[in-house]
Scaffold this active site. Structure first.
Site, PDB file in Angstrom:
ATOM      1  N   GLY A  14       0.371   5.056  11.538  1.00  0.00           N
ATOM      2  CA  GLY A  14       0.725   4.162  10.395  1.00  0.00           C
ATOM      3  C   GLY A  14       2.278   4.177  10.065  1.00  0.00           C
ATOM      4  CG  LEU A  15       4.126   1.918   6.792  1.00  0.00           C
ATOM      5  CD1 LEU A  15       4.128   1.730   5.353  1.00  0.00           C
ATOM      6  CD2 LEU A  15       5.001   0.974   7.644  1.00  0.00           C
ATOM      7  NE  ARG A 299      -1.134   0.810  -8.347  1.00  0.00           N
ATOM      8  CZ  ARG A 299      -0.838   0.837  -6.888  1.00  0.00           C
ATOM      9  NH1 ARG A 299      -1.022   1.966  -6.241  1.00  0.00           N
ATOM     10  NH2 ARG A 299      -0.163  -0.158  -6.531  1.00  0.00           N
ATOM     11  NE  ARG A 414       0.375   5.643  -4.085  1.00  0.00           N
ATOM     12  CZ  ARG A 414       0.388   4.225  -4.023  1.00  0.00           C
ATOM     13  NH1 ARG A 414       1.452   3.589  -4.280  1.00  0.00           N
ATOM     14  NH2 ARG A 414      -0.777   3.494  -3.804  1.00  0.00           N
ATOM     15  CB  SER A 419       2.176   4.539  -1.206  1.00  0.00           C
ATOM     16  OG  SER A 419       2.017   2.991  -1.197  1.00  0.00           O
TER      17      SER A 419
END
Lengths: 646, 249, 225
Positions: A14-15, A299, A414, A419
């Site tokens: 992934g990243l 969130r 977060r 992210s």
């Protein structure tokens, strides 16, 4: 220190994994990327809304320092501050780098980067590529890695699974045990360091916004091998997702960043079609309760409010657990350009066009703030010493972790679009430190006896054979569902100790049932079942960490909401009063009438709670169960204070 | 109403060189089921319609929201992602087969590494100097950005290749996805510095001249990428490159 | 041969195939149809034009170099292309996919037709040595014979329709593959134009067949000067 090229094994494509691999190649070392599937398909592609960087393109007065403060406050002060600060200061350079790599970021009229708003901040700080930013970032990094692959600098092991670290007699990680998922053969790979960039554990809940590979198994394996696991109980519930039988599909926060509004009909059971309900009949509950941040509260706050409006006030659409996310007041072209990606997803799965009718959404498990405990070293000026071998190091020497798999950037909650940043940041940042670590080794992996590798391989071979021989009565996939239902029931938005105790007992039941699993497929070619059973084992262990951490943390912080321990912030409270209070306290006793009524008591409660609980949860696997301890949080830069978004 | 069921007929294969065979399954109907949810159901109860216990069907998937490209397969004969294949809109029995233009690994899983090899051949990347901080990227109009973004949504799922009459298991045709990536990178200010090399890479066997203009690629692309425009544009770029090679070098 | 050389040759061959379809083969088709269709205007205009052609210097070289060889080349490469693809219009039922399939089928039909056409016209012409001035009456005689029967009429009608379809659809394909038509709208609109063009060409061809069938007229040989 070895004389040959350094060799680093990166688990995960992934990243984080890709950006680290790119950096390693650039520094002329060898890298092996191990990925469960083709590199382009990692879960990072699911990130939609954007990536934060305080470039202040709109001249709003934003700065990395503001970004840092918003992130820390968003995380309810549980994140280590120098790390977050360093990340926020690196963010603009990261965006520019990604832009140079060819990411199709949206542009302004003059051709500069365009930014939009996101939750938990009042600034336009989020760079974005339509509504598939994660996908675009992954592709750009994947392309760079492919470029190095073309030059022969990277080896990729796609369709390979990481099973565990190879630890030598001193407990230093010397490589990894891998399984080829096609041939189902095991082998070990020696490396100077191993990095887990393996993402989050959403599959513990089964139905979440996460991809099917997000079992958290690799990180859990490290935990089972002795690595510390941090802040496991902090699981982010994203406020807006489409309910579904196999997955809860994310509807990006950018929908609200671009003006989307959350509402429910004002009266219980109002079954009129949404477009025929006039404004007066609509309850824009976030805008009413939080005039300042409105729909863009963080969130954790939004999810709690939705939960409250649906379950306590019974105002869900037609009595169902759903609320409207409304974009229909925006022009169709604008929506297509800015949010095309998520609009398509919504259309494909529900058959309705969000440009015409409000979307029906509900919160869903989304992200784990917690993860493997990792270290860092400050430079003494509130930033990170980038060359330090401690950065991103787990408690197992030679084993590193980054991205969602680590625990330290997002605190208790977060912020949206952070992210992608933390994933790329850790990937890029940790490279130098790993090199220093390898340079500092007296003994290298070359000195490790081959028996160490043989033993590790044999251990896993017998483990998988054991699994293959399991012929009980429990279908592992069904058992996984049941685990998810248990976690979904009680370790979600609202947490109560009684229910958590029950959950822990239920997880133990699952653990008992696990012994009776039936390995429904015991063939030896591209057989995913034994692998899955092993992952299930890890998920059960991880759910114990999450549930136990949640039970023990008797407070309300960020995503971890226990109504019992809500400190009940007075409605007119100003967080700066708390700073005043601390100041005054320095000079002696604080008199009752220095603050509005009730505020002082609240602040004392707040202070006492922080003394008890402003700590990272550390889980260690001892005596076959998670043992929980706590570690102080680095709050050296900004004073923790009550959060407030209205 | 009777208890509704979903019927599935699945083409299976135990190993790449083994013989394919069909199995039928029935699972209980639920609202909003997609093909993946059905396959998951089979995992939980791997029993065929005739009551025989079998190994669960294997398939590839990951994101389940059509951005990762993993779960491409033939659903009722047509190539698409299984995650967005909703049972309510499908004829039953739902027939599942692996893609036919890529080597089968097992059951519905195929090996699409050819696609990624092609991306290497055409140097589908921007050749940057380094990852160190050297400031902003090149200025770009939002119009060009929008054009690039549409192309950049390609998730290498392989639909365009599976449906292409010119693409086969055995030939070396690169296919629409690859040509579109050539266009994507040639559109980028610094990416275009490798333009000639990219064009040379598609001016050969399996290259742009092997496209037969059936234009099925664009019809089956789940991301509505303007693939035929890309092909025509690469046609133009290679034509100009040819003229340049002949008359201007 | 190294891969690079092979690639270049492959590219050139396919580009040339595409180009020959337009020039000279397509151009010849238009010319051939136009001249033949003069038959619908009158016998004399038709005969005069044929005579002009037959009086061209280096006619044989023109015919071989600009017609026979390009057609042969186009056909040979065409068959390579025919066998390199596997049409699937029933599975993927889209207009362009049908065009793709029909393009290949029509190509094959034209090839068979051309073998017949040449075998019944040019081959006897050469065989009997009537290469020069007597060609026109001789060929017309053959045509008159041909169009007396339904067999001949149908063979020619099929050949004409296949050729006009193949040419107009190929012209569109040429414009796309050489990058003259890029946008979707441009491709669609040009498609209509080429369809109309093909239709006109087909009508011209079929009208000629009709005229031959209805009014078979013999012509006299003429001498230059």
């Amino acid at each position: 220190m070895p004389k040959r090229k350094k060799k680093i094994i990166v688990i995960g494509g992934g990243l984080t994994g890709l950006s680290l691999a790119m950096k390693i190649c650039e520094r002329n070392a060898e890298v092996v990327i191990v990925s469960y599937q083709s590199l382009k398909r990692s879960h990072s592609v699911c990130a939609q809304g954007g990536i934060n960087a305080a470039i202040d393109a709109r001249n709003e007065g934003d700065s990395p320092e503001n970004h840092f403060y918003d992130t820390i406050k968003g995380g309810d002060f549980l994140a280590h501050q120098p790390l977050v600060r360093d990340m926020c200061y690196q963010a603009p350079a990261i965006i520019h780098l990604m832009d140079r790599l060819g990411v199709a970021f949206n542009r302004t009229g003059e051709g500069h980067l365009e930014f939009r708003r996101f939750g938990g901040t009042l600034y336009s700080r989020t760079a974005f590529a339509g509504a598939t930013t994660g996908q675009q970032l992954v592709y750009a990094l994947d392309e760079q890695v492919r470029r190095f692959q073309h030059d022969g600098a990277v080896k990729t092991l796609e369709w390979h699974e990481y099973l565990g670290a190879v630890l030598d007699s001193q407990g230093v990680c010397r490589g990894a045990v891998l399984q080829d998922l096609r041939t189902n053969t095991l082998f070990t790979l020696a490396g100077d360091a191993v990095v887990l960039a393996t993402g989050g554990p959403g599959q513990v809940y089964v139905r979440s916004t996460n991809s099917t590979v997000n079992t958290g198994a690799a990180a859990t394996m490290a935990y089972l091998q002795g690595a510390k696991y941090g802040n496991g109980e902090f699981i982010q519930i994203h406020p807006t997702a489409i309910p579904g039988p196999d997955k809860l599909r994310l509807m990006s926060e950018s929908a609200r960043g671009e003006g989307g509004r959350l509402w429910v009909p004002r009266t219980v059971g109002d079954a009129r079609p949404p477009k025929s309900i006039p404004d007066s009949g609509r309850n824009y509950f976030l805008e009413e309760k939080f005039p300042l941040f409105g729909n863009l509260v963080p969130r954790d706050v939004a999810s709690r409010e939705i939960h409250d409006i649906v379950y306590n006030q019974k105002l869900g659409i037609a009595g169902e657990p759903m609320v409207y996310l409304d974009l229909t007041h925006k022009s169709k072209d604008y929506l297509e350009d800015r949010l095309g990606g998520i609009i398509d997803i919504y259309k494909k799965f529900t058959g309705e066009d969000p440009k015409d009718v409000p979307m029906k959404i509900f919160p869903a498990v989304h992200y784990s703030m917690g993860g493997l405990w990792t270290d860092y070293e400050t430079d003494g000026n509130g930033m990170i010493e980038h060359g330090s071998p401690r950065n991103q190091a787990t408690s197992i020497p030679g084993l590193y972790a980054g991205g969602e798999a680590d625990y330290q950037y997002h605190g208790a909650n977060r912020l949206g679009a952070n992210s992608l940043l933390s994933c790329i940041y850790t990937g890029l940042m940790m490279c130098r430190g790993i090199f220093t670590y390898i340079d500092n080794q007296d003994k290298s992996v070359d000195d490790t006896p081959s028996t160490t590798f043989d033993d590790a391989k044999n251990h896993w071979e017998s483990r998988l054979n054991e699994i293959k021989a399991m012929k009980g009565g429990e279908n592992p996939y069904q058992l996984h569902r049941d685990l998810g239902d248990i976690m979904m029931g009680n370790v979600l938005i609202v947490r109560e100790n009684k229910k958590l105790e029950k959950t822990i007992r239920e997880i133990e039941d699952i653990k008992t049932r696990f012994k009776d699993v039936n390995c429904v497929d015991s063939t030896d070619w591209a057989n995913p079942t034994p692998s899955f059973i092993n992952q299930l084992y890890c998920m059960i262990e991880l759910s114990r960490v999450i549930a136990k951490g949640a039970l023990m943390r008797d407070e309300f912080r960020g995503a971890h909401y226990k109504p019992e321990f809500d400190l009940k912030q007075p409605s007119k409270f100003d967080p700066h009063e708390y700073i005043d209070y601390l100041e005054k306290k320095n000079y002696g006793d604080v008199s009752e009438d220095a603050f509005p009524e009730g505020h002082l008591e609240y602040m004392k409660r707040f202070e006492a709670n922080n003394d008890n609980w402003l700590k990272s949860t550390i889980a260690e696997y001892k005596n076959n169960k998670p043992e929980i301890s706590y570690e102080p949080v680095d709050t050296s830069i900004v004073t923790p204070r009550p959060r407030k978004y209205d | 109403m009777n208890k509704k069921i979903v019927k599935l007929k699945i083409k299976r294969r135990d190993k790449p060189d083994a013989k394919a065979y069909w199995q039928e399954f029935t699972i209980p109907y639920k609202e909003r089921l997609n093909v993946i949810a059905c396959l998951q159901d089979i995992q939980r109860n791997p029993t065929t319609q005739s009551g025989e216990s079998v190994n669960p069907v294997t398939w590839d998937c990951n994101c389940l929201e059509e951005v990762c490209g993993s779960c491409t397969m033939l659903v009722n004969g047509k190539v698409r992602q299984a995650c967005t294949a909703l049972i309510d809109s499908l004829e039953q029995p739902v027939i599942l087969e692996p893609m036919s233009k890529f080597p089968v690994v097992r059951d519905l899983q195929v090996d699409r590494s050819r696609m990624f090899e092609n991306l290497k051949k055409v140097k589908a990347w921007v050749d940057i100097d380094g990852t160190h901080d050297i400031g902003e990227g090149p200025l770009m109009s939002d119009k060009v950005r929008a054009q690039r973004y549409a192309l950049s949504e390609c998730m290498s799922c392989g639909c365009c290749l599976e449906a292409c009459p010119q693409f086969s298991l055995t030939n070396n045709f690169m296919g629409a996805a690859t040509f579109s990536q050539v266009r994507l990178f040639n559109l980028h200010p610094s990416g275009s510095m490798l333009k000639e090399e990219r064009l040379e890479a598609v001016m050969g066997e399996g290259g742009i001249t092997d496209c037969g203009n059936a234009q099925v690629c664009v019809e089956v692309c789940p991301k509505s990428i303007p693939l035929t425009e890309s092909i025509a544009d690469i046609g133009r770029q290679t034509t100009l490159q040819t003229l340049k090679n002949i008359f201007m070098k | 041969m190294d891969q690079r050389t092979r690639d270049q040759i492959h590219y050139l061959i396919l580009k040339t195939h595409s180009l020959t379809g337009l020039i000279p083969v397509g151009a010849f088709l238009v010319l051939h149809f136009s001249i033949n269709s003069l038959r619908t205007v009158g016998v004399w205009p038709y005969q005069i034009s044929i005579d002009i052609i037959n009086n061209l210097p280096f006619l044989m070289w023109i015919e071989v170099g600009f017609i026979i060889i390009p057609i042969l080349f186009h056909s040979l490469v065409g068959f390579y292309i025919y066998f390199s693809g596997k049409p699937n219009p029933f599975r993927y039922n889209y207009p362009h996919n049908w065009m793709y399939t029909l393009q290949r089928i029509s190509g094959a039909i034209i090839f068979v037709f051309l073998v017949y056409h040449l075998a019944t016209t040019v081959v006897p012409k050469i065989w009997y040595g009537n290469i020069q001035f007597a060609a026109a009456p001789y060929l017309i005689d053959i045509m008159n014979q041909e169009f007396k029967t339904w067999d001949g009429r149908i063979i020619y009608a099929v050949g004409i329709i296949a050729a006009t379809f193949h040419f107009s659809s190929g012209l569109w394909g040429f414009c796309v593959s050489w990058g003259l038509l890029i946008g979707r709208r441009a491709q669609r609109n040009a498609g209509y134009v080429f369809a109309l063009f093909g239709l006109v060409l087909a009508i011209m061809g079929l009208a000629t067949v009709l005229e031959f069938s209805l009014h078979p007229v013999g012509v006299e040989a003429t001498q230059p000067g």
